[in-house]
Design a protein around this motif. Structure first.
Motif, PDB file in Angstrom:
ATOM      1  N   LYS A   1      -9.827   1.016  -2.082  1.00  0.00           N
ATOM      2  CA  LYS A   1      -8.564   0.685  -1.287  1.00  0.00           C
ATOM      3  C   LYS A   1     -10.072  -1.117  -1.692  1.00  0.00           C
ATOM      4  O   LYS A   1      -8.956  -2.138  -1.762  1.00  0.00           O
TER       5      LYS A   1
ATOM      6  N   TYR B   1      -7.712   7.806  -2.761  1.00  0.00           N
ATOM      7  CA  TYR B   1      -6.815   6.185  -2.978  1.00  0.00           C
ATOM      8  C   TYR B   1      -7.852   5.440  -2.191  1.00  0.00           C
ATOM      9  O   TYR B   1      -7.942   3.886  -1.852  1.00  0.00           O
ATOM     10  N   HIS B   2      -7.385   6.386  -0.575  1.00  0.00           N
ATOM     11  CA  HIS B   2      -8.092   5.765   0.445  1.00  0.00           C
ATOM     12  C   HIS B   2      -9.255   4.456   0.534  1.00  0.00           C
ATOM     13  O   HIS B   2      -9.536   3.779   0.495  1.00  0.00           O
TER      14      HIS B   2
ATOM     15  N   TYR C   1      -7.546  11.091   0.234  1.00  0.00           N
ATOM     16  CA  TYR C   1      -9.397  10.409   0.810  1.00  0.00           C
ATOM     17  C   TYR C   1      -9.236   9.756  -0.723  1.00  0.00           C
ATOM     18  O   TYR C   1      -9.654   8.361  -0.513  1.00  0.00           O
TER      19      TYR C   1
ATOM     20  N   ARG D   1       0.864   3.986  -2.682  1.00  0.00           N
ATOM     21  CA  ARG D   1       0.754   5.828  -2.400  1.00  0.00           C
ATOM     22  C   ARG D   1       1.809   6.188  -2.538  1.00  0.00           C
ATOM     23  O   ARG D   1       1.535   7.875  -2.939  1.00  0.00           O
TER      24      ARG D   1
ATOM     25  N   GLN E   1       0.947  -1.241  -0.384  1.00  0.00           N
ATOM     26  CA  GLN E   1       0.777  -0.171  -0.272  1.00  0.00           C
ATOM     27  C   GLN E   1       1.458   1.601   0.031  1.00  0.00           C
ATOM     28  O   GLN E   1       0.860   2.281  -0.556  1.00  0.00           O
TER      29      GLN E   1
END
Ligand SMILES: Nc1ncnc2c1ncn2[C@@H]1O[C@H](COP(=O)(O)OP(=O)(O)O)[C@@H](O)[C@H]1O
Ligand SMILES: [Mg+2]
Lengths: 232, 921
Positions: B913, B909-910, B907, B841, B837
């Motif tokens: 998930k 990207y999360h 924001y 990121r 992750q």
């Protein structure tokens, strides 16, 4: 030596009405260096099984041990690192990053590991896969067989202990498919890489040491075709 | 739906509800903003006109004491839209009055439009329709007058005059500005109170000979110009050819069309007679007689429209572009079964306009709501700005101003914006063939056959991925880049323009306001000018002090250039700055001798502020002042040591400076504490300069004095006690006449206790009547239209930034979401080959940083010339002033954008998930 073992693997997708029981308490183990083919009708849960074994999906219940490690007990990052070092995944649709060229795609797991590429090894693999002419091409500029060879090259470069292939030939013509399977078999034999291969093609399935039949999320047959280490 | 392309498009829209809603919301918001601009401007201007018309009425110009001849001339002028005549008929007895201080009616005659223009509102009955009918002010009834509709008043018109009775004694009526020497007679205005005759003056009635029988047909609300203390209640009748053929003409201008010379023209027609322009109303129609105000209003309107349309186009264009790939996929399928380019284009237009259609009415509705809400939120601000101009009679409600024509314009410009935004994506999509669509190779040129290009494998995996991904997705990230650019552009341009505009306005205002008094805690201030601080002022002060509505009064004196000091009192720093300013005027390096030669004779001026003991003590404490020196018994002063010398506040006659230059001075004088400031002041009695040395007790810097005053002066200022002021004024007063032009002038600060008295209205009328002698205003504001405009520009631009930021943020949010969503399969692939992750990121961070830097560069390239152009334009209008380049604004905008972009990226990207489940087929 046992390299992979799964216990009571269960996978349930969705909830309520759309609940799908994709895997129903599956258990089996695989020896190091074994070549196992997995067959079964479409929708029987083969891909689901492979994803869980590869650590990209989580089981609803059950455990997967690879080399003694319960992989779904690992933290996410640990699992990722484990995956890039120990597992090579090959899909029907080539699973390449469209913006990276052939070399970069092949080296990706290694680079993700923060290591320098071994030029010589890369050259060898590229040559072996017949991709010398295509090294600086993007996946979009390659044929299906070529793309599949790139993803095999990627799975081989790092020499992971286990190769998981999900219908790698499904999308290819017969001769190209045969070529891909022989490449995988060669890796299995040369490097003692354990190979789990899903296929619809009986000919291919019968080339394995062992064949697993899955139906409706359950193993219906587990057949040894030839003894480990034995010749064809 | 018969058209298959439309059908497929519609199905696709339904399948992608989220995206469809975003496009809808984008278009909706665009319509909303356009509505805000059109309806908002009209509503705001209408409101401001409405409020400002409460001050002096709706008329644009009034010309006094006109005759039939001028009336005809004026009627022929193209800039006159409407005219109305009015005249004062005079006083009549009013026996029905219940207030013995108000025994008369004062009758004014109006032509029909004047009633409206002067804000005369009927309360009961109707307005007079013919000769002999009158309406009476409600104030008469409030006082208990026994009169009602249908009653008659026997009218025998008279004027009132006052005659001074005592030889050699001047009688002063401060509020009416009458100073009467013995034996003199003056005609009294409608505002003059009912006074009993006494030994010093006598009030007479002079009958004009005109008689009428007046019937009351209506009662009107108390007119805004009616004075409580006047001897007569106001009453109005119809205008008919008035006595002597002399009347006033009020008129409305034709503001729709430009008439450059109308002000001049009107003044020419009036000749020596009085003309008044209602600047309060005119300012807000962008037609004030002050050209700077006009220029501002015009500039702001254009500025707003351009930026909004720009932001809207970028937003909608982006929304379409985000869905480009997906659309091209299904259109590619259609194409492979034979859809033409035109059909593919029509799919984009269909989607755009099927969203625009419902968005239009909803957007207009919401826009109107936003305008209403916004106006009501801003009301207190607007109101307090307006009351900085004048004391307002009452709160005015906001009325939405929207016409069918407006709706048409909004629909048209909205449609045009949508069309403009859709054209490019439509054309692009019609060019793409079926293979590219299906293969996902949407970029005509997907980067490279990497032959020759340097392999990026020497970089870390994250950097390599970011680099290649950016190169590969150049088209997809362009939307993000655009969104970030327009966001920064709007932040920078708006803030910088606000800064420049307010700075220019402030600089302009400094000419008149060299020293500003900070007057927190006081409600009103009355400034006295032109040596009016004589007996009239003293009487006025007494009246104010004794008024029941006044809680406290503070007096402060100030005199500009009242004293003189030898040149060498001024410090080195001052002379150096001045030297450089002179160099600019002479366009060469002046030698020291040459420069000093220009100042050989003469002195430097000193300006003085006198404050009461308490304030003086506070200032002494705040500044670097020696307490012991203050108690020395001689007149002491705290010297203001900050000053400004510039090419604007130093003018060398008949010379143009090379450029504007501004010097801030920290030490106006090098005198030490305890030394004497050798000041002289002029005594008219002795006809010479007399010494009036001040002991320097301390120094105050601009910053130390900030709480009390703001200084922008090139001359030396000193702060003294009121005692000292009085001593100086005694010397400076002329023999026998205490009103000399060079004396120090007082300002009264008033704190009100809320009890309603007529004082405010009376003081207000005093300024209106004679702006040369008094200025009465709320104490918490500097009372110029320019200042009001400054604050309004700030608020409007703030609203503008907030509103357009919403579009830009939506745009950014959307673009970033689209970008991340498109990368989801890539994330899945990366995960399957063992990327953590953190690595994904980090890759996204690099990409975002790159995208951001790219948009920074393009923003700076667009914005900088724009700002320079605005600066040039404004400097051209305002003359040579130095305006700092808005680096800070750039920095702030960049900072905000960085936070927003990275925030949104992380924001999204999360939120995305769950991509792990997505990568099978
Ligand atoms: N993400 C998913 N959500 C819901 N159901 C799924 C999902 N993925 C697979 N399934 C269901 O799980 C079952 C097994 O799927 P899969 O493992 O892909 O079968 P196979 O690979 O053997 O064809 C199927 O019935 C499929 O519909
Ligand atoms: Mg499958």
């Amino acid at each position: 030596m046992e390299i992979l073992r799964c216990e009571n693997l269960t996978k349930i997708y969705g909830e309520g009405n759309i609940r799908t029981h994709a895997l129903k308490s599956l258990s089996f183990s695989v020896e190091k260096g074994e070549f196992v083919s997995i067959v079964g009708p479409s929708g029987s849960g083969k891909s689901t099984l492979l994803h869980i074994l590869g650590g990209v999906d989580k089981p609803t219940a059950g455990k997967v041990f690879i080399d003694g490690t319960e992989i779904h007990g690992l933290k996410e990052d640990k699992l990722a690192i484990f995956r890039r070092r120990q597992i090579g995944l090959i899909y029907q649709f080539y699973n390449l990053l469209p913006m990276l060229d052939v070399d970069e795609n092949i080296g990706l797991p290694h680079l993700l590991d923060g290591r320098k590429l071994d030029r010589e090894r890369l050259d060898n693999i590229v040559e072996h896969m017949g991709l010398v002419e295509r090294r600086r091409h993007l996946p979009g500029q390659l044929s299906g067989g070529q793309q599949q060879r790139v993803s095999i090259a990627r799975a081989l470069y790092n020499r992971p202990a286990i190769l998981l292939a999900d219908e790698p030939t499904g999308n290819l013509d017969r001769s190209t498919g045969a070529e891909i399977v022989s490449l995988l078999k060669e890796a299995n034999r040369t490097w003692k890489q354990t190979l789990l291969l899903i296929t619809h093609d009986e000919n291919i399935a019968l080339q394995a040491d062992r064949m697993l039949c899955i139906e409706d999320g359950e193993i219906t047959r587990d057949e040894r075709i030839r003894s480990l280490g034995g010749d064809e | 739906m018969r058209n298959i392309v439309y059908k497929v498009t519609w199905k696709n829209m339904k399948m992608n509800m989220r995206r469809t809603w975003t496009s809808f919301f984008g278009i909706f918001f665009m319509v909303l903003l356009i509505t805000c601009v059109f309806v908002g401007r009209k509503t705001a201007v209408g409101y401001l006109e409405n409020v400002s018309s409460q001050i002096k009425g709706k008329w644009h110009a009034t010309m006094y004491d006109m005759t039939e001849k001028e009336y005809e001339t004026l009627g022929g002028e193209s800039y006159i839209k409407e005219m109305g005549r009015s005249a004062d008929k005079g006083y009549v007895e009013f026996p029905q009055s219940a207030n013995d201080q108000k025994p008369y009616l004062f009758i004014k005659s109006y032509e029909a439009p004047c009633f409206d223009w002067m804000n005369i509102h009927v309360r009961e009955g109707r307005l007079p329709g013919k000769k002999g009918e009158i309406v009476i002010s409600q104030s008469a009834l409030d006082d208990g007058a026994k009169i009602s509709i249908g009653d008659t008043v026997k009218a025998e018109y008279f004027d009132r005059t006052v005659t001074g009775l005592q030889k050699g004694v001047t009688t002063v009526f401060p509020f009416q500005q009458i100073e009467l020497a013995g034996g003199e007679t003056e005609k009294l205005s409608q505002d003059f109170p009912f006074y009993e005759n006494n030994e010093s003056f006598r009030i007479d009635k002079e009958y004009t000979g005109m008689k009428d029988n007046l019937t009351v047909v209506g009662i009107v609300d108390e007119p805004w110009f009616e004075q409580e203390g006047a001897a007569g209640y106001l009453a109005f009748t119809c205008y008919d050819a008035e006595r002597d053929g002399i009347f006033n003409i009020a008129c409305l201008f034709d503001l729709e069309n430009e008439h450059y010379d109308m002000y001049q023209n009107i003044r020419e027609i009036a000749g020596s007679r009085e003309v008044a322009f209602n600047d309060y109303v005119l300012a807000f129609s962008g037609r004030s007689s002050d050209s700077v105000v006009n220029f501002m209003v015009q500039l702001m309107t254009i500025f707003f429209m351009v930026l909004i349309v720009l932001a809207a186009i970028v937003l909608i264009y982006n929304v379409f572009n985000i869905s480009f790939e997906e659309r091209s996929r299904y259109l590619g399928m259609l194409c492979s079964v034979g859809a033409t380019g035109k059909q593919k284009r029509s799919s984009v237009y269909f989607e755009a306009f099927s969203l625009f259609l419902p968005a239009l009415p909803l957007g207009i509705l919401a826009g109107c709501l936003v305008v209403l809400l916004g106006m009501n939120l801003l009301l207190p601000f607007i109101y307090s700005f307006m009351s900085g101009l004048a004391v307002l009679p009452e709160k005015v409600p906001v009325h939405l101003s929207i016409s069918a024509w407006d709706i048409l314009i909004i629909a048209f410009s909205g449609g045009l914006t949508v069309l403009l935004s859709a054209i490019l994506p439509a054309v692009k999509i019609s060019r793409i063939g079926p293979i590219e669509c299906i293969r996902g190779n949407l970029d005509k040129n997907p980067g490279r056959l990497k032959e020759g290009a340097k392999s990026s494998m020497s970089l870390s995996a994250e950097k390599m991925l970011a680099k290649n991904s950016l190169r590969y997705q150049r088209r997809k990230t362009r939307g993000m880049r655009r969104a970030a650019s327009i966001f920064m552009l709007i932040l920078i341009v708006t803030t910088a323009t606000t800064q420049i505009l307010t700075q220019l306005i402030t600089i302009r205002m400094q000419d008149s306001d060299i020293v500003n008094v900070k007057s927190e805690g006081w409600d009103y201030q009355l400034s006295v000018f032109n040596g009016n601080a004589g007996e009239e002022y003293e009487k006025l002060k007494e009246e104010i002090k004794n008024d029941v509505g006044v809680e406290a009064v503070r007096e402060e004196y100030s005199g500009t250039f009242v004293g003189n000091v030898p040149r060498d009192v001024m410090g080195k720093e001052y002379w150096n700055a001045l030297h450089r300013v002179f160099n600019l005027y002479y366009h060469r390096e002046l030698s020291d001798e040459e420069f000093q030669g220009m100042f050989e004779e003469g002195t430097n001026v000193v300006s003085v502020i006198g404050v009461d003991d308490e304030t003086f003590e506070n200032i002494a404490e705040a500044t670097d002042t020696d307490q012991k020196l203050l108690e020395s018994g001689t007149p002491t002063a705290i010297v203001v040591n900050s000053g400004e010398v510039s090419t604007a506040n130093w003018v060398v006659s008949e010379k143009e400076p090379e450029k504007y230059e501004f010097h801030e001075i920290e030490h106006m004088t090098d005198l030490g504490k305890g030394e004497k400031l050798p000041m002289t002041i002029y005594s008219p009695k002795e006809e010479k300069q007399v010494d009036f040395p001040l002991l320097v007790a301390g120094y105050g810097s601009k910053e130390q004095l900030e709480k009390y005053y703001t200084f922008h002066s090139e001359s030396l200022w000193v702060i003294v006690e009121l005692d000292t002021c009085e001593k100086m004024n005694q010397i400076m007063a002329e023999d026998g006449n205490e009103e000399s032009g060079s004396m120090m002038e007082p300002t009264l600060y008033m704190k009100m206790n809320g009890k309603k008295t007529g004082l405010i209205k009376r003081l207000n009328a005093l300024t209106e009547a004679d702006e040369m002698h008094y200025i009465f205003a709320r104490a918490d504001r500097v009372k110029t239209i320019s200042d009001t405009l400054c604050s309004m520009i700030r608020i409007l631009l703030l609203c503008f930034v907030l509103l357009t930021s919403v579009i830009c943020l939506l745009n950014l949010y959307n673009s970033i979401h689209g970008w991340i969503a498109e990368q989801k399969p890539h994330f899945a692939m990366l995960v399957s080959v063992g990327a953590t992750q953190e690595q994904i990121r980090r890759m996204l961070m690099y990409e975002t940083l790159q995208i951001f830097l790219g948009s920074c560069v393009s923003t700076l390239l667009i914005v900088t010339p724009l700002i320079l152009a605005v600066r040039y334009l404004l400097i051209d209008q305002f003359g040579a002033v130095r305006i700092g380049f808005p680096w800070l604004v750039y920095a702030a905008a960049i900072f905000i954008t960085v936070i927003v972009i990275f925030g949104f990226m992380l924001y999204h990207y999360h939120r995305e998930k769950d991509y792990r489940l997505q990568f099978t087929g």
